[in-house]
Design a protein around this motif. Structure first.
Motif, PDB file in Angstrom:
ATOM      1  N   UNK A 140       0.076  -1.767   0.280  1.00 46.16           N
ATOM      2  CA  UNK A 140      -1.087  -2.428  -0.296  1.00 46.16           C
ATOM      3  C   UNK A 140      -1.525  -1.792  -1.607  1.00 46.16           C
ATOM      4  N   UNK A 141      -1.070  -0.569  -1.871  1.00 51.71           N
ATOM      5  CA  UNK A 141      -1.471   0.131  -3.095  1.00 51.71           C
ATOM      6  C   UNK A 141      -0.426   0.024  -4.197  1.00 51.71           C
ATOM      7  N   UNK A 142       0.519  -0.911  -4.064  1.00 51.98           N
ATOM      8  CA  UNK A 142       1.541  -1.100  -5.102  1.00 51.98           C
ATOM      9  C   UNK A 142       1.645  -2.574  -5.467  1.00 51.98           C
ATOM     10  N   UNK A 143       1.908  -2.818  -6.744  1.00 47.56           N
ATOM     11  CA  UNK A 143       2.129  -4.180  -7.235  1.00 47.56           C
ATOM     12  C   UNK A 143       3.261  -4.152  -8.237  1.00 47.56           C
ATOM     13  N   UNK A 144       3.890  -5.313  -8.453  1.00 48.20           N
ATOM     14  CA  UNK A 144       5.023  -5.428  -9.362  1.00 48.20           C
ATOM     15  C   UNK A 144       4.594  -6.201 -10.601  1.00 48.20           C
ATOM     16  N   UNK A 145       4.904  -5.654 -11.771  1.00 45.39           N
ATOM     17  CA  UNK A 145       4.706  -6.356 -13.037  1.00 45.39           C
ATOM     18  C   UNK A 145       6.085  -6.597 -13.634  1.00 45.39           C
ATOM     19  N   UNK A 146       6.559  -7.831 -13.548  1.00 46.85           N
ATOM     20  CA  UNK A 146       7.875  -8.165 -14.099  1.00 46.85           C
ATOM     21  C   UNK A 146       7.714  -8.377 -15.601  1.00 46.85           C
TER      22      UNK A 146
END
Length: 215
Positions: free
Chosen positions: A123-129
């Motif tokens: 929940x504390x990570x996100x992806x920026x493509x």
């Protein structure tokens, strides 16, 4: 996917390495092994990393990424050119209060990252493509990291705009490079150069901590 797909010696190797780094091995091992198993499976098809052997992945990917854990503070961190999530995913697992953005422009690697974040429940990570220089999140991060992306000045050129004033770049380097330090842009300064001990790894590793000017 679970760690049953990995060779039997991988789990004890990881456990011992985490203990050597001063980390809570029992708490962190299950998620790290699940991540490793997923990476190993996807690597067979998508060629996400040149390291193929799971035992070598423990040393060269997981433990190498986590060797910097003591110098990472809670807050926001952007991992530039993260590839299959290194060091961002191991750091997100080890630091639940750290909010990590995994910045990766390669489509197949970004797909893997999204699947890893979903399966691991990060929940504390996100992806920026996105390419780092195209990411429109100015001054959004307390820290940046880059494991093998470029020279210090090159990292700052593409990602420095993402850092808050006074924020830090945590750059992992194989050796201490005084020439790169001397070539830093005006106002940027080196807080410290920390030698890192990676369990099982032969060769030098250093963490260069570079601070962005406040004004």
């Amino acid at each position: 996917m679970n760690d049953t797909a990995l060779p039997a010696d991988v789990a004890p190797r990881l456990h011992a390495g985490l203990l050597a780094l001063g980390l809570e091995a029992d708490a962190l091992s299950p998620r790290l092994l699940a991540y490793l198993a997923l990476l190993h499976r996807w690597n067979g098809t998508y060629n996400l990393t040149a390291v193929r052997d799971p035992g070598e992945m423990v040393t060269r990917h997981l433990l190498d990424s986590l060797a910097m854990h003591a110098f990472v503070c809670d807050g926001t961190l952007a991992d530039l050119g993260t590839g299959p999530g290194l060091p961002g995913i191991p750091l997100a697992i080890a630091h639940p209060a750290l909010r990590v953005t995994l910045v990766e422009s390669n489509g197949k690697k970004a797909r893997f990252l999204r699947e890893a974040v979903r399966q691991l429940g990060l929940d504390n990570a996100r992806v920026a493509e996105s390419r780092a220089e195209a990411l429109a999140e100015p001054a959004a991060y307390d820290a940046l990291t880059a494991r093998a992306l470029d020279t210090l000045s090159g990292i700052i050129e593409v990602g420095g705009h993402l850092l808050k004033p006074g924020g830090t770049l945590l750059a992992m380097k194989a050796v201490r490079l005084d020439e790169e330090i001397a070539a830093l842009p005006a106002g940027w300064s080196v807080d410290a150069v920390h030698p890192l001990q990676v369990p099982g790894l032969v060769g030098e590793r250093h963490l260069v901590v570079v601070r962005k000017p406040v004004a």
